[in-house]
Design a protein around this motif. Structure first.
Motif, PDB file in Angstrom:
ATOM      1  N   LEU A 236      41.846  40.483  36.698  1.00  0.00           N
ATOM      2  CA  LEU A 236      43.231  40.088  36.429  1.00  0.00           C
ATOM      3  C   LEU A 236      44.163  41.297  36.425  1.00  0.00           C
ATOM      4  O   LEU A 236      45.317  41.199  36.866  1.00  0.00           O
ATOM      5  CB  LEU A 236      43.307  39.346  35.095  1.00  0.00           C
ATOM      6  CG  LEU A 236      42.614  37.985  35.070  1.00  0.00           C
ATOM      7  CD1 LEU A 236      42.682  37.367  33.679  1.00  0.00           C
ATOM      8  CD2 LEU A 236      43.233  37.037  36.095  1.00  0.00           C
ATOM      9  N   LEU A 237      43.670  42.441  35.935  1.00  0.00           N
ATOM     10  CA  LEU A 237      44.479  43.649  35.992  1.00  0.00           C
ATOM     11  C   LEU A 237      44.741  44.054  37.434  1.00  0.00           C
ATOM     12  O   LEU A 237      45.858  44.468  37.781  1.00  0.00           O
ATOM     13  CB  LEU A 237      43.784  44.786  35.241  1.00  0.00           C
ATOM     14  CG  LEU A 237      44.479  46.150  35.304  1.00  0.00           C
ATOM     15  CD1 LEU A 237      45.894  46.075  34.753  1.00  0.00           C
ATOM     16  CD2 LEU A 237      43.650  47.199  34.557  1.00  0.00           C
ATOM     17  N   ASP A 238      43.735  43.917  38.282  1.00  0.00           N
ATOM     18  CA  ASP A 238      43.915  44.234  39.704  1.00  0.00           C
ATOM     19  C   ASP A 238      45.004  43.352  40.317  1.00  0.00           C
ATOM     20  O   ASP A 238      45.815  43.818  41.120  1.00  0.00           O
ATOM     21  CB  ASP A 238      42.606  44.044  40.469  1.00  0.00           C
ATOM     22  CG  ASP A 238      41.552  45.084  40.091  1.00  0.00           C
ATOM     23  OD1 ASP A 238      41.923  46.102  39.487  1.00  0.00           O
ATOM     24  OD2 ASP A 238      40.365  44.859  40.390  1.00  0.00           O
ATOM     25  N   ARG A 239      45.024  42.076  39.933  1.00  0.00           N
ATOM     26  CA  ARG A 239      46.046  41.170  40.462  1.00  0.00           C
ATOM     27  C   ARG A 239      47.442  41.583  39.994  1.00  0.00           C
ATOM     28  O   ARG A 239      48.405  41.574  40.764  1.00  0.00           O
ATOM     29  CB  ARG A 239      45.747  39.731  40.022  1.00  0.00           C
ATOM     30  CG  ARG A 239      44.515  39.115  40.657  1.00  0.00           C
ATOM     31  CD  ARG A 239      44.323  37.693  40.150  1.00  0.00           C
ATOM     32  NE  ARG A 239      43.070  37.115  40.623  1.00  0.00           N
ATOM     33  CZ  ARG A 239      42.609  35.933  40.246  1.00  0.00           C
ATOM     34  NH1 ARG A 239      43.325  35.191  39.390  1.00  0.00           N
ATOM     35  NH2 ARG A 239      41.461  35.482  40.711  1.00  0.00           N
ATOM     36  N   GLU A 240      47.550  41.924  38.705  1.00  0.00           N
ATOM     37  CA  GLU A 240      48.836  42.352  38.173  1.00  0.00           C
ATOM     38  C   GLU A 240      49.311  43.626  38.860  1.00  0.00           C
ATOM     39  O   GLU A 240      50.495  43.786  39.171  1.00  0.00           O
ATOM     40  CB  GLU A 240      48.728  42.581  36.665  1.00  0.00           C
ATOM     41  CG  GLU A 240      48.631  41.318  35.841  1.00  0.00           C
ATOM     42  CD  GLU A 240      49.941  40.554  35.826  1.00  0.00           C
ATOM     43  OE1 GLU A 240      51.010  41.187  35.834  1.00  0.00           O
ATOM     44  OE2 GLU A 240      49.889  39.311  35.824  1.00  0.00           O
ATOM     45  N   THR A 241      48.376  44.536  39.097  1.00  0.00           N
ATOM     46  CA  THR A 241      48.721  45.788  39.754  1.00  0.00           C
ATOM     47  C   THR A 241      49.179  45.539  41.179  1.00  0.00           C
ATOM     48  O   THR A 241      50.175  46.119  41.643  1.00  0.00           O
ATOM     49  CB  THR A 241      47.511  46.742  39.737  1.00  0.00           C
ATOM     50  OG1 THR A 241      47.118  46.978  38.382  1.00  0.00           O
ATOM     51  CG2 THR A 241      47.844  48.064  40.401  1.00  0.00           C
TER      52      THR A 241
END
Length: 382
Positions: A236-241
């Motif tokens: 999910l952090l990768d998506r936000e980034t």
């Protein structure tokens, strides 16, 4: 899009062999197809007049490319029998581009590399932060910041001694947040990042955000996804980034186009909206190192317009005869986009790609300028 990865191209003279090729296919026959494509690229370079040493170097190099290291494609630049630079592409080219020309063929690069903003992510907790640098090539560790590790946990009793302990915990949190904020600001500058994402628990994340310099507070994106604990999910952090990087790129290009539109609006041009959109005006600005941001639009007719160049990056002119005044004894023809992109590389100008549906830049090439001759005259009068 920054062009600093192309710096080795400024250290050599041409003529240049340039090949854009896709490595996106992953079938059983893909390896043989790449070898055949490499041979075809070498044959095409030879047909265009390339020397045998450069042809052989390029064909051998292309035949060894691997989709594991360059999953979408690659652009290879070679001169005088040497491979000078091999860059992975962020977009697979729909066909191979093979060129033997006075300059490196940079024209397709903005669309195939794209704007690639660097994003610094900070995974924050009460004792510090882990930093990562994210771009189109992946995620890389960028170090960490470590604060005090004790005391950081409150107790549950209400005794006076415990309240003093809790106060010490609060002070540790505040101190660590300040240390992390300083480290974020320092690392952001050191890495040349353009996007900042803060992740972690809301309290610690917010405390760090509030202590950042004003410029970073304004651009920082906060998310609760991701953390420092072992095994924390990064998906999910990768998506936000990824979303933050995409939004930055879209906003950045929109701002440049808005400045260019302002120059078309009747009346006095707003401050900071000096532009150039014709090939002659762009060439003049490039010679004088006045281009701050070069805008390219796919399909624009001016991109393939012929200009004349010398070995120096500021030796560029619309007419061959002009180059004798610029110290170029042996001018050569080149595409306008290749010449302007070489100049942008040498003068640290930025390059942005406009949507093909945009009406600007009209001919496919435009620039926001660092200064104009009108500015120079006004300063002299003042």
């Amino acid at each position: 899009m920054r062009l600093d990865s192309l710096a080795p191209l400024l250290d050599r003279n041409g003529p240049w062999a340039t090949v854009y090729t896709s490595t996106a296919r992953a079938t059983e026959s893909a390896g043989e197809e790449r070898r055949l494509a490499a041979r075809a690229a070498g044959d095409e370079l030879a047909r265009q007049g390339a020397d045998a040493a450069t042809v052989n170097a390029v064909a051998e190099h292309l035949g060894a490319l691997s989709p594991r290291t360059q999953p979408r494609g690659s652009v290879v630049f070679a001169a005088n029998g040497d491979i000078v630079l091999d860059l992975p592409l962020n977009v697979a080219p729909d066909r191979s581009h093979v060129s033997w020309s006075a300059l490196p063929h940079l024209g397709p690069l903005p669309e195939l590399r794209g704007e690639n903003p660097r994003c610094l992510t900070a995974r924050i907790d009460r004792t510090g932060a882990d930093f990562e640098l994210v771009d189109a090539l992946g995620t890389h560790s960028a170090g960490q910041a470590t604060g005090e590790e004790w005391p950081v946990h409150r107790t549950a009793t209400g005794e006076m001694s415990e309240r003093h302990f809790q106060l010490r915990v609060e002070n540790t949190w505040e101190s660590n947040a300040g240390l992390v904020a300083e480290a974020v600001a320092r690392r952001f500058q050191e890495t040349g990042a353009e996007v900042l994402v803060l992740s972690g628990d809301p309290r610690e994340r917010r405390a760090v955000h509030e202590r950042l310099p004003e410029q970073l507070r304004a651009i920082a994106v906060e998310t609760s996804h991701g953390g420092r604990a072992a095994g924390s999910s990064s998906e999910l952090l990768d998506r936000e980034t990824a979303r933050a990087r995409e939004e930055f790129a879209a906003r950045h290009t929109a701002q440049a186009l808005a400045a260019m539109r302002a120059a078309h609006t009747p009346g006095p041009a707003p401050a900071g909206s000096a532009t150039a959109e014709t090939v002659p005006s762009l060439v003049e600005a490039a010679r004088e190192h006045r281009v701050d941001t070069l805008l390219v639009r796919p399909g624009g007719p001016d991109r393939e317009r012929e200009v004349w160049v010398g070995e120096g990056y500021d030796q560029v002119a619309v007419r061959r005869s002009e180059l004798q005044y610029l110290g170029a004894p042996d001018p050569a023809p080149a595409r306008a986009d290749d010449a302007l992109l070489r100049s942008a590389l040498a003068t640290d100008a930025e390059v942005l790609v406009a949507d093909p549906q945009e009406e600007l830049p009209v001919g496919g090439l435009g620039a926001l300028l660092r200064w104009t001759h009108t500015d120079e005259r006004a300063a002299a009068v003042g």
